[in-house]
Every structure is written in structure tokens, then in C-alpha cells.
Design a protein around this motif. Structure first.
Motif, PDB file in Angstrom:
ATOM      1  N   GLU A 201      18.156 -22.668  -0.284  1.00 10.68           N
ATOM      2  CA  GLU A 201      18.390 -21.312   0.189  1.00 10.68           C
ATOM      3  C   GLU A 201      19.218 -20.478  -0.774  1.00 10.68           C
ATOM      4  N   VAL A 202      19.824 -21.105  -1.789  1.00 12.48           N
ATOM      5  CA  VAL A 202      20.636 -20.353  -2.745  1.00 12.48           C
ATOM      6  C   VAL A 202      19.749 -19.671  -3.778  1.00 12.48           C
ATOM      7  N   ARG A 203      18.885 -20.435  -4.436  1.00  3.95           N
ATOM      8  CA  ARG A 203      18.010 -19.849  -5.457  1.00  3.95           C
ATOM      9  C   ARG A 203      16.801 -19.147  -4.865  1.00  3.95           C
ATOM     10  N   PHE A 204      16.337 -19.589  -3.694  1.00  7.41           N
ATOM     11  CA  PHE A 204      15.117 -19.041  -3.098  1.00  7.41           C
ATOM     12  C   PHE A 204      15.382 -18.629  -1.649  1.00  7.41           C
ATOM     13  N   PRO A 209      12.791 -20.084   4.023  1.00 10.23           N
ATOM     14  CA  PRO A 209      12.345 -20.133   5.428  1.00 10.23           C
ATOM     15  C   PRO A 209      10.856 -20.422   5.575  1.00 10.23           C
ATOM     16  N   LEU A 210      10.033 -19.898   4.654  1.00 10.97           N
ATOM     17  CA  LEU A 210       8.594 -20.153   4.725  1.00 10.97           C
ATOM     18  C   LEU A 210       8.287 -21.611   4.432  1.00 10.97           C
ATOM     19  N   VAL A 211       9.019 -22.180   3.469  1.00  9.07           N
ATOM     20  CA  VAL A 211       8.818 -23.592   3.139  1.00  9.07           C
ATOM     21  C   VAL A 211       9.218 -24.465   4.320  1.00  9.07           C
ATOM     22  N   GLU A 212      10.340 -24.132   4.964  1.00  5.48           N
ATOM     23  CA  GLU A 212      10.787 -24.913   6.119  1.00  5.48           C
ATOM     24  C   GLU A 212       9.775 -24.862   7.255  1.00  5.48           C
ATOM     25  N   ARG A 213       9.157 -23.709   7.468  1.00  5.09           N
ATOM     26  CA  ARG A 213       8.188 -23.569   8.567  1.00  5.09           C
ATOM     27  C   ARG A 213       6.800 -24.080   8.190  1.00  5.09           C
ATOM     28  N   GLY A 214       6.616 -24.441   6.924  1.00  6.03           N
ATOM     29  CA  GLY A 214       5.305 -24.926   6.503  1.00  6.03           C
ATOM     30  C   GLY A 214       4.306 -23.826   6.253  1.00  6.03           C
ATOM     31  N   SER A 215       4.762 -22.579   6.125  1.00  7.49           N
ATOM     32  CA  SER A 215       3.854 -21.452   5.920  1.00  7.49           C
ATOM     33  C   SER A 215       3.414 -21.318   4.476  1.00  7.49           C
TER      34      SER A 215
END
Length: 340
Positions: A201-204, A209-215
Motif C-alpha cells: 500500500e506504500v508504493r501502490f 485495493p484492487l489486488v486484494e479484491r482480486g479485481s
């Protein structure tokens, strides 16, 4: 009546005005057969597999025999493209419906690229000049016949839509190829897990959030809620619709003397100044030495963070290995104690 200008060999063949060879080695060889054989090779093995030698071999002739009909490989590629573009576009709507017709034109074009993806690998060297290419352009312009767009804007519009379909087809082809080579869903799931570990979450901050949700990467291909290609085409048509509305309302066309004073939106008098300010800011950001120096420091800090995280992962692995060794030693000690 003046004679038509002399055409380069490939274009002359495409237009059917080239002289046919008077003395052919065997009468059953023809330009049509040569092109059909080349297309079949490209459809099966890609454009890179097409050569004069391979085409000749597939037809049972010598390579030199082909040069009686097609003077170069570049001309052969032009004729191959011309052959597969020989498609029928849906008839015009009555009354005219530019959006529906342009959508149909785009989808036919997209289907052509998907059926013969090697066409995407043929370099674009200029405006289309072959008959079937021009028929395709004519069909796109027909879709815009009822709009108030200027000639240049109509051409730019079909180039925009065709560019979108080319990009969508190329991206789909490459993604399909990658999924086939990497075992599809399993690879996507593994890559998604890897990204969750790497994208912090620091660099991106906005990608995380999209990566965490699998989007960001769909783990189940084909089950996405949004058809990316159709969605993108609709948004492209939405933008064209706005331009058409402004032209219908009397906004000057591109190239008009007073068009320079009209903003891209055609309605907001301040948007031109905002666009110029944004362009100036982008140029300053890209060229300012202080920005470059600060960016260099940021990249160096990011590198140090990556190296620290790498060392941390190595230490964690070493710790895990030590724990496993400790547990194994304890197990062996317990076994020896039981025997004693």
C-alpha cells in the motif's frame, strides 16, 4: 483521357491490373493459389512461418516459380491481407443510425482480426490503397454519413475505432497465448497470490485495493462481470457521440479558422486553459532537474526497501529452516531416549 498512373507491383496485383506471366512453368499455379496457401500457413503457424520457400513447397513448386507471379514477400503479405479483408459488412440502417452502424463495423473488423490474428503483425506503412481495404474504409465512412462531422473528422473517427479494435484483438490474442502457455486459471491464481505479497500500500496505494479484491487479475477467465472489449468500444462511441452533438449544435469543425478558439469539449470556455496548463505542468514535471533528482532519490529508496524486504524474506526462510532443524533434532533425540 489520361492513362492511370503506374502502380507498384503489389498494388497492381491487388487491383488486378498487373500483367500475368506469359510463360508459367505449370498452368495450375496462380496468384490466387499462392495467396491462399500463404494465408493457410499464417492461420496455422503465424506470420513468421510464411516464406516464399515454404509457400512454394506447400504447392509443390520451386521457390523461383512463385516469383513469376509475386515479385517479393512484401507483395505477398499485402495480397494476403487483401484476401482476408474481403468481408461483407452489414447493410446500412434506414433511417441512418451512426452509432449502431459504426458498432457493427467495429465488431466485423474485430472478428476479422480474431480470425486472422497474423494481420496484426503486418507493419502499417501508410494509408490503405488496396480495393478491399478501401471498401472497409468506405463502409466505416458510410456509418458516419448522417453526422455533421467534417471529412477529416470522419477519417479520424474510423481510425480511432479501428485502432481500438486492433489493440483489443492484439491484447486478447496475447492474453490467450499466455493463458495457454501458463495453464490458464492456475497460473492466474498463483500470480494473483504473488502480487498480493509484492504490491504494498506504500508504493501502490491505489492498485493495492484492487489486488486484494482480486479485481486486477481475474482468477476465473470468462466469468468477469465486465466485458472489457465491449465496454471500451461503448466508451469510445460515447466520446464520438459527444463530438457529434457539439458539431450539430454549431461548434466549428477541426481545421476551421475559428476552431482553435473552441475547447475540446466545445462548451466549457475554461477547459482550453486547463488543458494548456496540464500540458505545461507535464512538460515541467518531465524536464525539471529537481523533479528528476527527487525521482532518482525515490527510486533509490524503493530499491533499498526491496532489498530490505528480500533480506527479511531470506531471514524468515532461515528461521523457518532452523525451526524445522530444531524440531527434527528434538524428534531424533526423543527417539534415541526411547530406545535407551
Amino acid at each position: 483521357m489520361t492513362d492511370a498512373p503506374e502502380l507498384p507491383p503489389g498494388l497492381a496485383l491487388a487491383w488486378g491490373v498487373a500483367e500475368r506471366p506469359e510463360r508459367a512453368p505449370r498452368r495450375e499455379l496462380s496468384i490466387e493459389r499462392i495467396v491462399a496457401a500463404a494465408v493457410e500457413i499464417a492461420d496455422t503457424d503465424g506470420l513468421g512461418a510464411v516464406s516464399m520457400a515454404r509457400v512454394a513447397k506447400s504447392l509443390g513448386f520451386t521457390t523461383m516459380s512463385l516469383y513469376r507471379y509475386v515479385t517479393s514477400k512484401d507483395d505477398l503479405l499485402l495480397l494476403m491481407q487483401e484476401s482476408v479483408i474481403d468481408v461483407e459488412f452489414p447493410p446500412a440502417h434506414e433511417p441512418a443510425d451512426w452509432r449502431a452502424e459504426l458498432r457493427e463495423w467495429a465488431l466485423v473488423t474485430l472478428a476479422l482480426y480474431r480470425a486472422h490474428p497474423w494481420v496484426l503483425d503486418i507493419p502499417i506503412t501508410g494509408a490503405p490503397l488496396t480495393p478491399n481495404n478501401l471498401r472497409a474504409a468506405d463502409a466505416g465512412l458510410r456509418a458516419l454519413r448522417s453526422t455533421p462531422l467534417a471529412d477529416e473528422e470522419k477519417i479520424a473517427t474510423i481510425l480511432l475505432v479501428n485502432g481500438y479494435t486492433r489493440n483489443a484483438a492484439a491484447l486478447g490474442r496475447d492474453l490467450d497465448r499466455a493463458a495457454t502457455e501458463d495453464d490458464g486459471a492456475a497460473a492466474a491464481a498463483g500470480l494473483a497470490d504473488t502480487l498480493r505479497a509484492l504490491v504494498d500500500e506504500v508504493r501502490f496505494p491505489f492498485l493495492r485495493p484492487l489486488v486484494e479484491r482480486g479485481s486486477y487479475i481475474a482468477q476465473t477467465p470468462g466469468l468477469d462481470e465486465v466485458d472489457d472489449v465491449q465496454w471500451g468500444l461503448d466508451r469510445t462511441l460515447d466520446g464520438i457521440a459527444v463530438l457529434i452533438e457539439h458539431r450539430a449544435a454549431g461548434a466549428p469543425h477541426a481545421g476551421d479558422d475559428d476552431a482553435a478558439s473552441v475547447t475540446p469539449s466545445g462548451t466549457d470556455p475554461g477547459s482550453r486553459e486547463l488543458a494548456e496548463e496540464a500540458a505545461a505542468r507535464a512538460r515541467t514535471y518531465a524536464g525539471d532537474p529537481r523533479v528528476k533528482k527527487a525521482a532518482h532519490r525515490r527510486k533509490d529508496a524503493e530499491r533499498q526497501v526491496r532489498e530490505a524486504r528480500k533480506r527479511l524474506r531470506e531471514l524468515e526462510k532461515a528461521e523457518q529452516a532452523a525451526r524445522q532443524a530444531e524440531a527434527e533434532a528434538a524428534r531424533q533425540a526423543a527417539a534415541r531416549a526411547a530406545r535407551d
